[in-house]
Scaffold this motif. Structure first.
Motif, mmCIF file in Angstrom:
data_model
loop_
_atom_site.group_PDB
_atom_site.id
_atom_site.type_symbol
_atom_site.label_atom_id
_atom_site.label_comp_id
_atom_site.label_asym_id
_atom_site.label_seq_id
_atom_site.Cartn_x
_atom_site.Cartn_y
_atom_site.Cartn_z
ATOM 1 N N SER A 50 28.729 35.832 38.721
ATOM 2 C CA SER A 50 29.700 36.615 39.503
ATOM 3 C C SER A 50 28.999 37.772 40.221
ATOM 4 C CB SER A 50 30.854 37.112 38.624
ATOM 5 O OG SER A 50 30.408 37.949 37.599
ATOM 6 N N ILE A 51 27.953 38.312 39.581
ATOM 7 C CA ILE A 51 27.193 39.388 40.224
ATOM 8 C C ILE A 51 26.443 38.847 41.443
ATOM 9 C CG2 ILE A 51 25.269 41.003 39.909
ATOM 10 C CD1 ILE A 51 26.145 41.263 36.967
ATOM 11 N N ALA A 52 25.817 37.662 41.271
ATOM 12 C CA ALA A 52 25.045 37.072 42.375
ATOM 13 C C ALA A 52 25.963 36.689 43.533
ATOM 14 C CB ALA A 52 24.280 35.840 41.873
ATOM 15 N N THR A 53 27.121 36.098 43.223
ATOM 16 C CA THR A 53 28.055 35.701 44.285
ATOM 17 C C THR A 53 28.558 36.932 45.030
ATOM 18 O OG1 THR A 53 28.746 33.846 42.912
ATOM 19 C CG2 THR A 53 30.182 34.401 44.758
ATOM 20 N N ALA A 54 28.868 37.985 44.275
ATOM 21 C CA ALA A 54 29.359 39.212 44.905
ATOM 22 C C ALA A 54 28.303 39.778 45.864
ATOM 23 C CB ALA A 54 29.712 40.244 43.830
ATOM 24 N N LYS A 55 27.059 39.743 45.427
ATOM 25 C CA LYS A 55 25.972 40.262 46.254
ATOM 26 C C LYS A 55 25.864 39.443 47.548
ATOM 27 C CE LYS A 55 22.407 42.359 43.901
ATOM 28 N NZ LYS A 55 21.265 42.266 42.984
ATOM 29 N N ALA A 56 25.921 38.109 47.388
ATOM 30 C CA ALA A 56 25.796 37.223 48.547
ATOM 31 C C ALA A 56 26.948 37.419 49.530
ATOM 32 C CB ALA A 56 25.730 35.769 48.085
ATOM 33 N N GLU A 57 28.142 37.721 49.012
ATOM 34 C CA GLU A 57 29.317 37.839 49.878
ATOM 35 C C GLU A 57 29.576 39.275 50.310
ATOM 36 O OE1 GLU A 57 32.662 36.112 47.890
ATOM 37 O OE2 GLU A 57 31.817 34.089 47.938
ATOM 38 N N GLY A 58 28.756 40.210 49.838
ATOM 39 C CA GLY A 58 28.968 41.612 50.186
ATOM 40 C C GLY A 58 30.254 42.172 49.591
ATOM 41 N N THR A 59 30.624 41.688 48.404
ATOM 42 C CA THR A 59 31.835 42.193 47.763
ATOM 43 C C THR A 59 31.510 42.598 46.326
ATOM 44 O OG1 THR A 59 34.145 41.656 47.231
ATOM 45 C CG2 THR A 59 32.575 39.840 47.158
ATOM 46 N N THR A 60 32.535 42.787 45.499
ATOM 47 C CA THR A 60 32.286 43.212 44.119
ATOM 48 C C THR A 60 32.597 42.064 43.163
ATOM 49 O OG1 THR A 60 34.535 44.066 44.051
ATOM 50 C CG2 THR A 60 32.778 45.639 44.569
ATOM 51 N N PHE A 61 31.991 42.131 41.963
ATOM 52 C CA PHE A 61 32.139 41.028 41.005
ATOM 53 C C PHE A 61 33.607 40.814 40.630
ATOM 54 C CE2 PHE A 61 32.346 44.528 38.090
ATOM 55 C CZ PHE A 61 33.141 44.059 37.061
ATOM 56 N N ASP A 62 34.369 41.933 40.562
ATOM 57 C CA ASP A 62 35.759 41.763 40.112
ATOM 58 C C ASP A 62 36.601 41.051 41.169
ATOM 59 O OD1 ASP A 62 35.150 44.170 41.426
ATOM 60 O OD2 ASP A 62 37.062 45.049 40.835
ATOM 61 N N ARG A 63 36.242 41.203 42.451
ATOM 62 C CA ARG A 63 36.973 40.465 43.487
ATOM 63 C C ARG A 63 36.646 38.976 43.412
ATOM 64 N NH1 ARG A 63 36.093 44.843 47.685
ATOM 65 N NH2 ARG A 63 37.890 46.175 47.309
ATOM 66 N N VAL A 64 35.373 38.681 43.134
ATOM 67 C CA VAL A 64 34.975 37.269 42.992
ATOM 68 C C VAL A 64 35.747 36.640 41.836
ATOM 69 C CG1 VAL A 64 33.039 35.757 42.354
ATOM 70 C CG2 VAL A 64 32.670 37.640 43.970
ATOM 71 N N VAL A 65 35.768 37.353 40.715
ATOM 72 C CA VAL A 65 36.450 36.838 39.522
ATOM 73 C C VAL A 65 37.956 36.688 39.770
ATOM 74 C CG1 VAL A 65 37.151 37.560 37.198
ATOM 75 C CG2 VAL A 65 34.729 37.529 37.833
ATOM 76 N N ALA A 66 38.557 37.666 40.448
ATOM 77 C CA ALA A 66 40.004 37.598 40.706
ATOM 78 C C ALA A 66 40.336 36.370 41.540
ATOM 79 C CB ALA A 66 40.471 38.867 41.420
ATOM 80 N N ARG A 67 39.510 36.098 42.522
ATOM 81 C CA ARG A 67 39.769 34.946 43.395
ATOM 82 C C ARG A 67 39.769 33.641 42.587
ATOM 83 N NH1 ARG A 67 35.407 35.123 47.210
ATOM 84 N NH2 ARG A 67 34.298 33.360 46.313
ATOM 85 N N PHE A 68 38.703 33.426 41.810
ATOM 86 C CA PHE A 68 38.612 32.167 41.063
ATOM 87 C C PHE A 68 39.626 32.110 39.925
ATOM 88 C CE2 PHE A 68 34.149 32.217 42.772
ATOM 89 C CZ PHE A 68 34.335 31.161 43.635
ATOM 90 N N TYR A 69 39.855 33.259 39.295
ATOM 91 C CA TYR A 69 40.750 33.217 38.131
ATOM 92 C C TYR A 69 42.211 33.066 38.556
ATOM 93 C CZ TYR A 69 42.102 33.643 33.331
ATOM 94 O OH TYR A 69 42.592 33.356 32.082
ATOM 95 N N ASP A 70 42.584 33.678 39.670
ATOM 96 C CA ASP A 70 43.959 33.499 40.162
ATOM 97 C C ASP A 70 44.227 32.024 40.432
ATOM 98 O OD1 ASP A 70 44.366 36.163 39.936
ATOM 99 O OD2 ASP A 70 44.293 36.613 42.087
ATOM 100 N N ALA A 71 43.262 31.366 41.073
ATOM 101 C CA ALA A 71 43.429 29.939 41.376
ATOM 102 C C ALA A 71 43.535 29.135 40.079
ATOM 103 C CB ALA A 71 42.251 29.442 42.220
#
Ligand SMILES: [Zn+2]
Length: 506
Positions: free
Chosen positions: A86-107
């Motif tokens: 989640s840290i690596a994805t956030a870095k790649a997307e220019g966002t934060t880890f919690d936004r990455v997690v929220a997106r996948f977990y909501d789905a």
């Protein structure tokens, strides 16, 4: 185990991974079952393999709460919301880890709802329990079960003699091939991280030893201790979590307890393959759970899992899900027939003559497959059940069983009504008489060639002619063809996927 807790031979028995035996399910607190199941690490899209053990524990929870067992259940399922990915994805997307997690977990949560998996009583996020995690690490350091290095804090596996007891591995065996990575400053290859000091640009939380983030294993130990207290009754997860994750949870939790074990029982769900292989992006067979649920009836997916023992490895194929869908429809047809014959009745569910065999199946280590076979046996006896006036009682029993299995939505009045409509449409089609094609041909007056293959082929030919007319912008002809069908009781519906038809009611 308290000496006064006598096993009831008529009660649920479960396979305990820790003792490798099927044992009576008992709770430490009478009537209250406390369960912790390891949840998702939502740092990427979820697939059905992730859902399998959640589906099993959902059925177990429903059965424990059923009047047959009558437990109050406290069910905790955590969310591992920070990890390397989640840290690596956030870095790649220019966002934060919690936004990455929220997106996948909501789905994933939406998919769980579609699968009728009940929400846990508590759904702790690891990053919301940092103070509890830090406190636990402090206790482990104080008792010399952990040590601080330059890159993080590690658990000292050699300090815990029971290490390996859950998974049946011994330390010598584990040491073969174990290595310390160049960037890790641990003393022994088996030691594992409790706390990782933050690298630049990484999310971080404060600790007395330096800012960083928790290791995965300590999160579950700390959250289980905080929310359920230790010992608790049952710890669950997928088979792949036995080692190292659950082994490590025990090693972290038990040295801090006066009276281990951490959990009385450990239960693990088997893994899932897809067409014989593990589902993964690199193998090219990855299908997100949401897409799979668009293609297949979620209740049929549940039935498919029920047909396989929860511990067994399972192979998901297009053929097996089609078979489960047909089996579900068979049970729905049975329920439909019972309802038509006997209306609805309440009560007397567990007193049904088939109940003893049904519950015996579940009581034997949640053998859902044999419990399910009781329902199919009843379906084979539908005629006799109706004739003996047992339809209402049997329908109540079938619905009760469906409630435990989590497939009740397929058997409620709305679902059976929909089933009824589908049957009515089939019946209406069958009722289109031999003169239908001739009458339709006369109405369209040569605008399409009806080759005499029966009503369905004639309807398809008229729809094709209408589509051609519309494409040629001859909307008048298109409307005339539609009206001709309507006059014969065939209603068209246009959508982006094409034109479908139904036989008008009445
Ligand atoms: Zn866990």
């Amino acid at each position: 185990m308290p000496a006064n807790a006598m096993p009831n031979p008529m009660a649920l028995r479960l396979y305990n991974t820790r003792t490798r035996q099927i044992e009576p399910f008992r709770t430490l607190e009478p009537g209250h079952a406390r369960i912790y199941v390891c949840g998702l690490t939502p740092s990427a899209e979820g697939h059905l393999g992730h859902a399998r053990s959640f589906l099993f524990f959902d059925v177990l929870r429903r059965y424990l709460e059923h009047p047959r067992n009558g437990y109050r259940v406290t069910f905790v399922k955590n969310v591992t919301d920070v990890d390397d990915r989640s840290i690596a994805t956030a870095k790649a997307e220019g966002t934060t880890f919690d936004r990455v997690v929220a997106r996948f977990y909501d789905a994933f949560r939406v998919s769980m709802r579609r699968l009728n998996v009940r929400e846990p009583d508590a759904e702790p996020y690891a990053t919301h329990f940092v103070p509890q995690i830090v406190a636990m690490i402090g206790e482990l350091i104080a008792r010399d079960f952990a040590y601080v290095t330059d890159d993080g804090i590690y658990y000292r596996v050699a300090a815990f003699p029971r290490y390996g007891a859950l998974s049946g591995k011994n330390v010598e065996e584990l040491l073969v091939g174990a290595r310390i990575a160049e960037n890790e400053h641990k003393h022994d290859p088996l030691d594992f991280a409790l706390w990782k000091f933050a690298k630049p640009d990484e999310p971080r939380w404060d600790s007395p030893w330096g800012a960083g983030r928790p290791g995965w294993h300590i999160e579950c130990s700390a959250m289980a201790r905080s929310l359920l207290g230790v010992p608790f009754d049952l710890h669950g997860g997928g088979y792949d979590l036995i080692f190292p994750h659950h082994e490590n949870e025990i090693a972290q939790s038990e040295p801090l307890m006066d009276a281990p074990p951490m959990a009385v029982m450990w239960a693990h769900g088997g893994l899932l393959n897809f067409e014989g292989r593990k589902m993964s992006k690199s193998l090219g067979n990855f299908e997100p759970l949401s897409a799979l649920l668009d293609r297949h009836d979620p209740m049929a997916i549940r039935l498919l899992f029920l047909q396989t023992g929860y511990q067994k490895p399972m192979n998901f194929t297009e053929e097996s899900i089609a078979g489960a869908k047909a089996a579900l429809e068979r049970l729905q047809r049975f329920a439909f027939r019972l309802r038509a014959a006997g209306g609805t009745a309440t009560g007397e569910r567990s007193a049904h003559p088939a109940a003893a065999e049904f519950f015996a199946g579940l009581d034997h280590d949640m053998d859902t497959s044999s419990a399910l076979s009781v329902l199919f046996k009843l379906a084979n006896q539908a005629q006799g059940i109706v004739e003996r006036g047992e339809a209402a009682a049997t329908l109540a029993f079938v619905r009760d069983a469906a409630g435990i299995f989590g497939i009740a939505p397929a058997f409620d009045d709305a679902a059976l009504d929909a089933f009824d409509e589908a049957r009515a449409a089939e019946g209406a089609l069958a009722a289109l008489d031999a003169s239908f094609v001739a009458r339709l041909a006369e109405r369209i007056g040569g605008s399409a060639h009806l080759n005499g293959d029966g009503p369905e082929a004639a309807i398809a030919a008229v729809i094709a002619a209408r589509n051609a007319a519309r494409k040629a912008k001859d909307f008048a002809l298109g409307d005339r063809l539609r009206d001709a069908l309507a006059a014969e009781g065939i209603v068209l519906k246009d959508s982006k996927d094409g034109t479908t038809w139904t036989v008008a009611a009445g």
